[in-house]
Scaffold this motif. Structure first.
Motif, mmCIF file in Angstrom:
data_model
loop_
_atom_site.group_PDB
_atom_site.id
_atom_site.type_symbol
_atom_site.label_atom_id
_atom_site.label_comp_id
_atom_site.label_asym_id
_atom_site.label_seq_id
_atom_site.Cartn_x
_atom_site.Cartn_y
_atom_site.Cartn_z
ATOM 1 N N ILE A 169 0.847 -1.192 0.000
ATOM 2 C CA ILE A 169 0.000 0.000 0.000
ATOM 3 C C ILE A 169 0.889 1.251 0.000
ATOM 4 N N PRO A 170 0.345 2.414 -0.337
ATOM 5 C CA PRO A 170 1.160 3.620 -0.346
ATOM 6 C C PRO A 170 1.855 3.831 1.000
ATOM 7 N N GLY A 171 3.147 4.098 0.950
ATOM 8 C CA GLY A 171 3.926 4.326 2.171
ATOM 9 C C GLY A 171 4.757 3.126 2.591
ATOM 10 N N ILE A 172 4.466 1.946 1.994
ATOM 11 C CA ILE A 172 5.155 0.709 2.368
ATOM 12 C C ILE A 172 5.982 0.214 1.183
ATOM 13 N N VAL A 173 7.182 -0.306 1.472
ATOM 14 C CA VAL A 173 8.007 -0.855 0.399
ATOM 15 C C VAL A 173 8.280 -2.335 0.678
ATOM 16 N N ALA A 174 7.681 -3.201 -0.136
ATOM 17 C CA ALA A 174 7.843 -4.651 0.030
ATOM 18 C C ALA A 174 8.497 -5.221 -1.212
ATOM 19 N N LYS A 175 9.335 -6.246 -1.008
ATOM 20 C CA LYS A 175 10.007 -6.879 -2.148
ATOM 21 C C LYS A 175 10.014 -8.386 -1.985
ATOM 22 N N VAL A 176 10.224 -9.078 -3.102
ATOM 23 C CA VAL A 176 10.436 -10.519 -3.047
ATOM 24 C C VAL A 176 11.887 -10.754 -3.449
ATOM 25 N N ILE A 199 10.442 -6.484 3.815
ATOM 26 C CA ILE A 199 10.031 -5.076 3.828
ATOM 27 C C ILE A 199 11.333 -4.291 3.943
ATOM 28 N N THR A 200 11.555 -3.390 3.003
ATOM 29 C CA THR A 200 12.883 -2.776 2.962
ATOM 30 C C THR A 200 12.968 -1.384 3.596
ATOM 31 N N GLU A 201 11.836 -0.820 3.963
ATOM 32 C CA GLU A 201 11.878 0.487 4.642
ATOM 33 C C GLU A 201 11.072 0.380 5.933
ATOM 34 N N PRO A 202 11.505 1.088 6.985
ATOM 35 C CA PRO A 202 10.718 1.052 8.229
ATOM 36 C C PRO A 202 9.328 1.649 8.014
ATOM 37 N N TRP A 203 8.374 1.235 8.828
ATOM 38 C CA TRP A 203 6.996 1.730 8.690
ATOM 39 C C TRP A 203 6.454 2.082 10.083
ATOM 40 N N PRO A 204 5.484 3.008 10.147
ATOM 41 C CA PRO A 204 5.082 3.540 11.460
ATOM 42 C C PRO A 204 4.613 2.482 12.463
ATOM 43 N N SER A 205 3.830 1.477 12.010
ATOM 44 C CA SER A 205 3.266 0.520 12.978
ATOM 45 C C SER A 205 4.137 -0.712 13.136
ATOM 46 N N MET A 206 5.416 -0.605 12.780
ATOM 47 C CA MET A 206 6.281 -1.769 12.960
ATOM 48 C C MET A 206 6.451 -2.086 14.436
ATOM 49 N N LEU A 207 6.649 -3.368 14.743
ATOM 50 C CA LEU A 207 6.935 -3.739 16.126
ATOM 51 C C LEU A 207 8.159 -2.964 16.584
ATOM 52 N N ARG A 208 8.183 -2.609 17.848
ATOM 53 C CA ARG A 208 9.366 -1.936 18.373
ATOM 54 C C ARG A 208 10.317 -2.944 18.986
ATOM 55 N N GLY A 209 9.866 -4.174 19.099
ATOM 56 C CA GLY A 209 10.762 -5.196 19.601
ATOM 57 C C GLY A 209 10.020 -6.366 20.197
ATOM 58 N N ILE A 210 10.794 -7.261 20.807
ATOM 59 C CA ILE A 210 10.244 -8.380 21.548
ATOM 60 C C ILE A 210 10.431 -8.020 23.012
ATOM 61 N N TRP A 211 9.361 -8.072 23.757
ATOM 62 C CA TRP A 211 9.362 -7.638 25.156
ATOM 63 C C TRP A 211 10.506 -8.294 25.925
ATOM 64 N N ASP A 214 19.682 -5.195 5.984
ATOM 65 C CA ASP A 214 18.835 -4.009 5.806
ATOM 66 C C ASP A 214 17.405 -4.304 5.368
ATOM 67 N N ALA A 215 16.887 -5.456 5.721
ATOM 68 C CA ALA A 215 15.492 -5.714 5.378
ATOM 69 C C ALA A 215 14.833 -6.536 6.476
ATOM 70 N N TYR A 216 13.558 -6.295 6.635
ATOM 71 C CA TYR A 216 12.758 -7.055 7.594
ATOM 72 C C TYR A 216 12.287 -8.330 6.910
ATOM 73 N N PHE A 217 12.624 -9.477 7.495
ATOM 74 C CA PHE A 217 12.238 -10.763 6.935
ATOM 75 C C PHE A 217 10.963 -11.222 7.630
ATOM 76 N N ALA A 218 9.906 -11.367 6.832
ATOM 77 C CA ALA A 218 8.587 -11.645 7.396
ATOM 78 C C ALA A 218 8.379 -13.111 7.739
ATOM 79 N N GLY A 219 9.211 -13.991 7.173
ATOM 80 C CA GLY A 219 9.004 -15.420 7.400
ATOM 81 C C GLY A 219 8.074 -16.057 6.382
ATOM 82 N N ASP A 220 7.632 -15.273 5.390
ATOM 83 C CA ASP A 220 6.729 -15.793 4.370
ATOM 84 C C ASP A 220 7.427 -15.956 3.027
#
Ligand code: WTA
Length: 660
Positions: A445-452, A470-482, A498-504
């Motif tokens: 969606i606009p504002g998000i950068v996803a790649k395969v 996901i190659t760019e940070p996004w506002p609702s990203m997790l801030r961490g694992i408690w 430099d990328a968030y790996f979603a596991g999918d």
């Protein structure tokens, strides 16, 4: 999904354009993509100011200097509850219904306006504050689908006390470990809830969870829902209604830092221990509200929205509580299951409450398909204008059925990909813009950068498959694992630089659309619920009769995946099992093990199938080859066994299965 399934998917060439009528009224158009592409941070700053009321405006949009630890909307201060409730009352929408609650017993309903919600969250916040809950204290919530679940969450948010909602289907053991990990001071629960026509107790699980010697809990607030008998610990337990009645009527909310933690939500990862994913207030609220507006296309003054998820999962957090309420929308909340008391219950609710936007899961859609088209056909579904799907890949056949039999071949469908970790929708059609393909979540969606990307982290070519990142940070990203920043970094940010790996796993089609095909790690997706294979394996081996266990997710027509377990018994249990089997009571042991998993994790984690085997297939380095077990569970020819330490193991297993 098999390779054959994948290539079928990519031959899907049907596309469905939004109608002119839909397009004309849609909240979002093509220009949103253009604006985000031109200046991503500027774009998010605009959304943040558009959807959220800031007590103090932010000074900086993003700080990524300590990546992968992000800070969004720095310097900004806000209160999430004020955004979701108070401000709608302040601008004159107090009489608007916030929640049309539908109880499971037929005829039991409650309509709650924003003004009433405002009264309730203030009293609830005061009641919690009276118990000593303040900024930074965590509160566990273990409730059925009743309005108090949303009220409790909002009251915590109002106080800056991060909530940790635990799905009501989890066992006392699972609840205990989550309470402990989060250090919850207070637990909010109910005497029970309704499940398939009967009251089902909840409080005993809390009592059992707190029976452990050491636990951080000081008070338990109990909502009276079913009126069933409960055990009572004086000095610790309090009735919710009495506490609220005794509390002051008004509560002045304070603003908190944009990065202040809003909630923790536990989800399954690849290890036995669930992870406490935590989200920050500002960015999370911005992206949930934004996506409710542009993806669910909510028009708060005219829509009746219904998300059928349970509040115990992230979908309930983002798309029952925070997203739609921040927009001031009217929604349905339903307590029960789709088949209680009859298989048309969902459609009856849509008809009676004139639901316009429906958000549900593929597993539900496949179940409705199985029940037959004549059931929805008996109801007037003409109020619907937009349909959504979430939680797992939706197969094109289910997508088409949803479109034809629920959406009258008229409503756009938004297949939304996201995760507990992403907090909000990331990949989805925009309903007034995108020509959707059955089975594809389409584009970021606009504002998000996803790649395969491939194994090396390089973007794959169109027509190929790889890993979703996901190659760019996004506002609702997790801030961490408690409590475990290292695990956050290792789990999500180390597989690719430099990328968030979603596991999918995902495929890109010739037009650059993304087809998410499912997890590539040891996480299963059963009816849209995330389960970890190792979590269930740990539960199985904690049973005294089990020596070793391996769990795989096998393809299942209705639930997407089903849990299949292979267990090796301890020597002393083998003789007993053999004599049971000889007496035709082989099921007894299997039942005992299934119940044990239910006790350790919850009924949702019960394996569909448990096979007692003499050996497990292992590589020379001792790693269990789940791929081979999956072949067995899915009744396929067993694949390449050359890397097995002992290649005869597979025939032992297959022989055993034929005998069984
Ligand atoms: C899967 C639920 C395909 C995916 C919101 C992801 C999907 C996991 C979709 C997250 C979709 C979710 N298409 N797969 N539209 N939506 N998934 O954390 O495997 O419970 O990683 O969040 O569900 O599950 P979670």
């Amino acid at each position: 999904m098999s390779n054959e399934g994948l290539s079928n998917l990519l031959h899907e060439e049907r596309t469905f354009e939004p109608s002119e009528e839909f397009r004309a009224q849609a909240n979002a158009g093509q220009e949103l993509f253009d604006r985000a592409a031109e200046d991503r941070e500027g774009f998010w700053a605009e959304q943040a100011r558009r959807y959220v009321q800031w007590e103090t405006d932010f000074e900086q949009v993003l700080d990524w200097s300590e990546a992968p630890f992000a800070k969004w909307f720095l310097g900004g201060r806000l209160n999430a509850c004020v955004n979701a409730v108070d401000r709608h009352v302040e601008v004159g929408h107090g009489d608007r219904v916030a929640i049309h609650w539908v109880g499971e017993p037929e005829g039991e309903t409650r309509d709650i306006t924003y003004a009433e919600l405002h009264q309730m969250v203030q009293r609830a916040a005061n009641a919690l504050a009276d118990l000593g809950v303040g900024e930074g204290d965590t509160v566990a919530i273990y409730l059925p689908m009743i309005p108090e679940a949303a009220i409790a969450m909002l009251a915590c948010a109002r106080l800056g006390a991060p909530h940790s909602v635990v799905f009501g289907g989890f066992s006392a053991e699972a609840l205990h470990s989550r309470i402990d990990d989060a250090g919850a001071k207070v637990v909010i629960t109910a005497d029970g809830g309704y499940r398939r026509g009967k009251p089902s107790a909840l409080k005993p699980a809390v009592d059992a969870a707190l029976a452990h010697d050491e636990n951080p809990v000081q008070k338990v607030l109990v909502v009276q829902r079913t009126g069933q008998d409960v055990d009572w610990t004086n000095g610790r337990d309090l009735w919710w209604h009495e506490a609220l009645e005794a509390a002051a009527e008004t509560h002045e909310a304070q603003a908190f830092d944009a990065e202040h933690p809003l909630f923790i939500l536990y989800t399954s990862g690849t290890t036995g221990k669930p992870k406490g994913i935590f989200h920050a207030t500002g960015g999370y609220l911005v992206q949930t509200a934004y996506t409710s507006h542009v993806v669910h296309d909510l028009h708060p003054d005219s829509d009746v929205y219904w998300c059928t998820a349970d509040i115990g999962w992230v979908t309930g957090h983002s798309y029952i509580v925070y997203g739609p309420m921040t927009l001031g929308a009217t929604q349905v909340m339903y307590e029960g299951t789709p088949d209680t008391p009859h298989q048309g219950r969902f459609w009856e609710i849509v008809q009676d409450l004139k639901v316009t936007v429906l958000y549900t899961a593929p597993t539900a859609i496949r179940t409705f398909m199985k029940w037959g088209t004549d059931i929805p056909a008996k109801f007037d579904l003409s109020s619907l204008r937009l349909l959504g799907s979430v939680g797992e890949p939706i197969n094109p056949e289910a997508w088409m059925w949803y479109r034809e039999h629920i959406g009258a071949d008229r409503c756009p469908i938004v297949d939304t990909w996201w995760q507990t970790e992403t907090g909000a929708i990331m990949i989805s059609p925009l309903p007034g813009v995108t020509a959707a393909r059955p089975g594809s979540a389409m584009k970021a969606i606009p504002g998000i950068v996803a790649k395969v990307v491939d194994d090396m982290g390089q973007e794959v070519e169109k027509g190929s498959g790889g890993y979703l990142v996901i190659t760019e940070p996004w506002p609702s990203m997790l801030r961490g694992i408690w409590g475990d920043p290292k695990r956050y970094q290792e789990t999500y940010w180390s597989r690719f630089p430099d990328a968030y790996f979603a596991g999918d796993g995902a495929k890109l089609d010739e037009d650059g659309n993304i087809w998410v095909v499912g997890r590539v790690d040891d996480v299963m997706n059963v009816s849209g619920h995330r389960m970890s294979t190792s979590e269930i394996e740990s539960a199985l081996v904690s049973h005294p009769k089990v020596a070793e266990a391996a769990v795989v997710g096998a393809a299942d027509e209705t639930t997407g995946q089903a849990i299949c377990a292979f267990v090796i018994l301890r020597a002393d249990a083998v003789a007993e099992a053999d004599s049971q089997a000889a007496a035709g009571e082989g099921e007894k042991l299997v039942q005992e093990l299934r119940n044990h998993v239910a006790k350790e994790i919850g009924p949702i984690a019960k394996p569909r199938q448990i096979m007692v085997v003499p050996e497990l297939p292992k590589t020379r380095s001792g790693k269990i080859m789940r791929r081979l077990l999956k072949d067995v569970a899915e009744h396929r020819e067993v694949g390449d066994v050359t890397t097995l330490a002992d290649s005869s193991v597979m025939s032992l297993i297959s022989d055993g299965m034929q005998k069984g």
